[in-house]
Motif scaffolding. Structure first.
Motif, short mmCIF file in Angstrom:
data_model
loop_
_atom_site.label_atom_id
_atom_site.label_comp_id
_atom_site.label_asym_id
_atom_site.label_seq_id
_atom_site.Cartn_x
_atom_site.Cartn_y
_atom_site.Cartn_z
N ALA A 242 0.85 -1.20 0.00
CA ALA A 242 0.00 0.00 0.00
C ALA A 242 0.88 1.24 0.00
CB ALA A 242 -0.92 0.00 1.21
N PRO A 243 1.50 1.59 -1.14
CA PRO A 243 2.51 2.66 -1.18
C PRO A 243 2.01 4.01 -0.68
CG PRO A 243 2.49 1.40 -3.23
CD PRO A 243 1.28 1.00 -2.47
N GLU A 244 0.79 4.38 -1.00
CA GLU A 244 0.30 5.72 -0.68
C GLU A 244 0.16 5.95 0.82
OE1 GLU A 244 -3.85 8.16 -1.27
OE2 GLU A 244 -3.18 6.90 -2.93
N LEU A 245 -0.15 4.91 1.58
CA LEU A 245 -0.44 5.10 2.99
C LEU A 245 0.76 5.62 3.77
CD1 LEU A 245 -2.68 2.01 3.85
CD2 LEU A 245 -3.31 4.24 2.92
N ALA A 246 1.95 5.24 3.37
CA ALA A 246 3.16 5.67 4.10
C ALA A 246 3.46 7.14 3.89
CB ALA A 246 4.36 4.82 3.67
N CYS A 247 2.79 7.80 2.95
CA CYS A 247 3.00 9.23 2.73
C CYS A 247 2.39 10.07 3.84
CB CYS A 247 2.39 9.66 1.39
SG CYS A 247 3.18 8.93 -0.06
N GLY A 248 1.42 9.50 4.57
CA GLY A 248 0.76 10.28 5.61
C GLY A 248 -0.02 11.42 5.00
N ALA A 249 0.25 12.65 5.46
CA ALA A 249 -0.46 13.83 4.97
C ALA A 249 0.30 14.56 3.87
CB ALA A 249 -0.72 14.79 6.14
N ASN A 250 1.36 13.93 3.34
CA ASN A 250 2.17 14.58 2.30
C ASN A 250 1.50 14.38 0.93
OD1 ASN A 250 4.27 15.03 0.28
ND2 ASN A 250 5.72 15.04 1.99
N ASP A 251 0.83 15.40 0.44
CA ASP A 251 0.06 15.29 -0.79
C ASP A 251 0.92 15.04 -2.03
OD1 ASP A 251 -2.38 15.53 0.48
OD2 ASP A 251 -2.40 17.73 0.35
N PRO A 252 2.07 15.72 -2.21
CA PRO A 252 2.91 15.40 -3.37
C PRO A 252 3.36 13.95 -3.39
CG PRO A 252 3.56 17.51 -2.43
CD PRO A 252 2.58 16.90 -1.47
N CYS A 253 3.66 13.41 -2.21
CA CYS A 253 4.06 12.01 -2.09
C CYS A 253 2.90 11.10 -2.53
CB CYS A 253 4.48 11.71 -0.66
SG CYS A 253 4.80 9.96 -0.31
N LYS A 254 1.70 11.39 -2.04
CA LYS A 254 0.55 10.57 -2.39
C LYS A 254 0.26 10.61 -3.89
CE LYS A 254 -2.36 12.34 0.67
NZ LYS A 254 -3.61 12.47 1.47
N ALA A 255 0.37 11.78 -4.48
CA ALA A 255 0.11 11.91 -5.91
C ALA A 255 1.11 11.10 -6.72
CB ALA A 255 0.18 13.38 -6.32
N GLU A 256 2.38 11.13 -6.31
CA GLU A 256 3.41 10.38 -7.02
C GLU A 256 3.19 8.87 -6.89
OE1 GLU A 256 6.61 9.45 -9.37
OE2 GLU A 256 5.56 11.36 -9.12
N MET A 257 2.81 8.42 -5.69
CA MET A 257 2.59 6.99 -5.48
C MET A 257 1.39 6.49 -6.28
SD MET A 257 4.97 5.74 -3.78
CE MET A 257 6.40 6.36 -2.89
N ARG A 258 0.36 7.32 -6.42
CA ARG A 258 -0.78 6.93 -7.25
C ARG A 258 -0.37 6.83 -8.73
NH1 ARG A 258 -6.51 7.58 -5.79
NH2 ARG A 258 -6.59 7.48 -3.52
N LYS A 259 0.55 7.70 -9.13
CA LYS A 259 1.03 7.67 -10.51
C LYS A 259 1.90 6.44 -10.76
CE LYS A 259 3.82 10.40 -13.75
NZ LYS A 259 4.60 11.66 -13.92
N ARG A 260 2.76 6.10 -9.80
CA ARG A 260 3.67 4.97 -9.97
C ARG A 260 2.94 3.63 -9.85
NH1 ARG A 260 8.95 6.29 -6.13
NH2 ARG A 260 9.50 8.32 -7.05
N TYR A 261 1.98 3.56 -8.93
CA TYR A 261 1.32 2.29 -8.64
C TYR A 261 -0.20 2.45 -8.75
CZ TYR A 261 5.94 1.70 -6.52
OH TYR A 261 7.30 1.65 -6.29
N PRO A 262 -0.72 2.59 -9.97
CA PRO A 262 -2.15 2.85 -10.14
C PRO A 262 -3.05 1.70 -9.69
CG PRO A 262 -1.11 2.40 -12.27
CD PRO A 262 -0.01 2.55 -11.27
N LEU A 263 -2.51 0.50 -9.60
CA LEU A 263 -3.32 -0.65 -9.17
C LEU A 263 -3.31 -0.82 -7.65
CD1 LEU A 263 -2.32 -3.32 -11.85
CD2 LEU A 263 -4.20 -1.66 -11.90
N LEU A 264 -2.59 0.07 -6.94
CA LEU A 264 -2.43 -0.11 -5.50
C LEU A 264 -2.93 1.09 -4.72
CD1 LEU A 264 1.13 -1.74 -5.49
CD2 LEU A 264 -1.06 -2.87 -5.08
N THR A 265 -3.93 1.78 -5.23
CA THR A 265 -4.54 2.85 -4.45
C THR A 265 -5.31 2.24 -3.29
OG1 THR A 265 -6.58 2.82 -5.76
CG2 THR A 265 -4.78 4.26 -6.52
N PRO A 266 -5.49 2.96 -2.19
CA PRO A 266 -6.23 2.40 -1.06
C PRO A 266 -7.62 1.88 -1.44
CG PRO A 266 -5.12 4.42 -0.41
CD PRO A 266 -4.93 4.29 -1.89
#
Length: 442
Positions: free
Chosen positions: A267-291
């Protein structure tokens, strides 16, 4: 069903935990124990994060009890506590409705039945005690008793009747299950069905039959039927993943009814916490692994256990100045805030403890997922094979033995096809630190 005293107390305790009884402390932005800053801006307003123990406090507690071969734990005595003596003069203790028998939600007897008895039935009408359509005298609903009785035959164990199950018990994987049972390890079958599913119906059906025969044994608690789901290159779309999980879940529930089913992913996005740029990048890198995609099979009831890998947490977020410790905290706070544990059991997957590791690293990595209630279990790989075929093995046995109080929450992931000594000896050693074992099978 009536609300018993036991349920009322449980509800009160739950409300106290989330701060309902002390709203000022729970919701205050100035609360030093608040961890609301670790949650994203889209977090629902009713979700409030409060540290029961801050990270440094939790580590200190773990090290305190584990120091000097658990000396403090061995010397500890039960707290005197404060208990109400219902037999003391002047004490008033409420009773649960029904006195724990008739109408009690925790009683095995139906309403209208006293202990050892049967419910009253209307005249000349069949009624059921156990829900299987029997009359109050044990005859089938609508049947009549005669002057003679036919003894009920003792059922023959399913395994003795099914050649496939008997044959599976003689395979290396079946013998590993027998060895695990002998040392009282709770067993999960750890297999990969994604490639079989993509290979076609015939291959997939044969694989399900083989795994079902292994898992039908009573000592097997569940089947984890895929790993790195959505992270590896096996599937290209979310529709493919949904179709696979649906097919595998339906087939396994038929082949091995009553067994729990699990999947492993990241779950790559969850480790970003409240960091929005991090979450956006993780959604771009791993589109099949959004929460939302990870949560989908949980909501649908397709799986009973979700294992989240910790591999990305170490170095995967350096670009946003999120170190491994912070990534851990972010992930498990997000898991807890999303209440995934209500939909399925959540486990942490720890692959990074093979080789030489320090006692502090052991305590941190194994305590971080469970200390705030994000995960109920930690799966620890006992060996890792690199691309060149070299195998690194778990060596931190002394440190792991100090975690005996949470042994039931620790599970070892073990490949019986690649034993360190032999399967029987290896599993006996693993049983000293783990309460469960995931047996990797082809």
């Amino acid at each position: 069903m009536r609300l018993t005293l036991r349920r009322a107390l449980a509800v009160s305790a739950a409300l106290a935990l989330v701060g309902v009884l002390t709203p000022g402390a729970a919701y205050s932005q100035d609360d030093p124990r608040s961890c609301n800053d670790l949650m994203g801006a889209d977090t629902p307003a009713f979700v409030v994060c409060t540290w029961l123990a801050k990270p440094e406090e939790a580590l200190g507690v773990a090290l305190f009890w584990g120091a000097d071969d658990n000396a403090n734990l061995k010397e500890a005595t039960p707290s005197d506590g404060k208990f109400l003596d219902c037999s003391a003069p002047g004490s008033v203790c409420p009773e649960a409705p029904g006195g724990g028998s008739e109408g009690d939600e925790n009683s095995p007897f139906p309403e209208g039945a006293g202990e050892g008895g049967a419910p009253e039935c209307e005249a000349n009408q069949p009624c059921s005690v156990d829900g299987h359509g029997e009359g109050g005298d044990g005859t089938a609903a609508g049947s009549e008793r005669t002057g003679t009785s036919t003894p009920t035959p003792t059922p023959t164990p399913t395994g003795a009747q099914d050649p496939a199950i008997a044959a599976a018990a003689q395979t290396p994987a079946g013998q590993a299950i027998t060895a695990a049972k002998a040392v009282q390890l709770r067993v999960w079958i750890d297999t990969e069905l994604a490639d079989d599913w993509k290979a076609g119906t015939e291959t997939f059906t044969a694989a399900v039959k083989r795994i079902g025969a292994l898992a039908s044994r009573p000592e097997v608690a569940g089947i984890r039927f895929t790993s790195q789901l959505g992270y590896n290159t096996t599937f290209k779309t979310g529709e493919e993943i949904t179709a696979f999980v649906t097919a595998a879940s339906d087939a396994l529930r038929q082949a091995a009814p009553g067994k729990r089913l699990g999947i492993h992913t990241v779950a790559p996005e969850l480790a970003c916490g409240a960091n929005d740029p991090c979450k956006a990048e993780m959604r771009k890198r791993y589109p099949l692994l959004t929460p939302e995609k990870i949560e989908s099979p949980l909501i649908a009831g397709r799986v009973d256990q979700l294992s989240l890998d910790s591999g990305l947490l170490y170095g995967g977020y350096d670009a946003w100045k999120i170190n491994a410790e912070q990534a851990h905290l972010n992930q498990w706070i997000q898991v807890r805030a999303r209440s995934w544990d209500v939909l399925a059991q959540v486990a942490a997957e720890e692959t990074g403890l093979v080789g030489q590791v320090t006692a502090t690293k052991i305590a941190t990595r194994l305590s971080a997922p469970v200390k705030d209630g994000g995960a109920q279990q930690v799966n620890v790989w006992t060996s890792v094979q690199n691309a060149q075929g070299a195998v690194s093995r778990l060596t931190a046995w002394d440190q792991l033995k100090k975690l005996l109080p949470i042994q039931r929450r620790l599970a070892g992931v073990y490949n019986p096809a690649s034993p360190e000594t032999d399967v029987t000896t290896d599993l006996k050693k693993l049983s000293e630190v783990f309460g469960q074992i995931y047996l990797t099978t082809a």
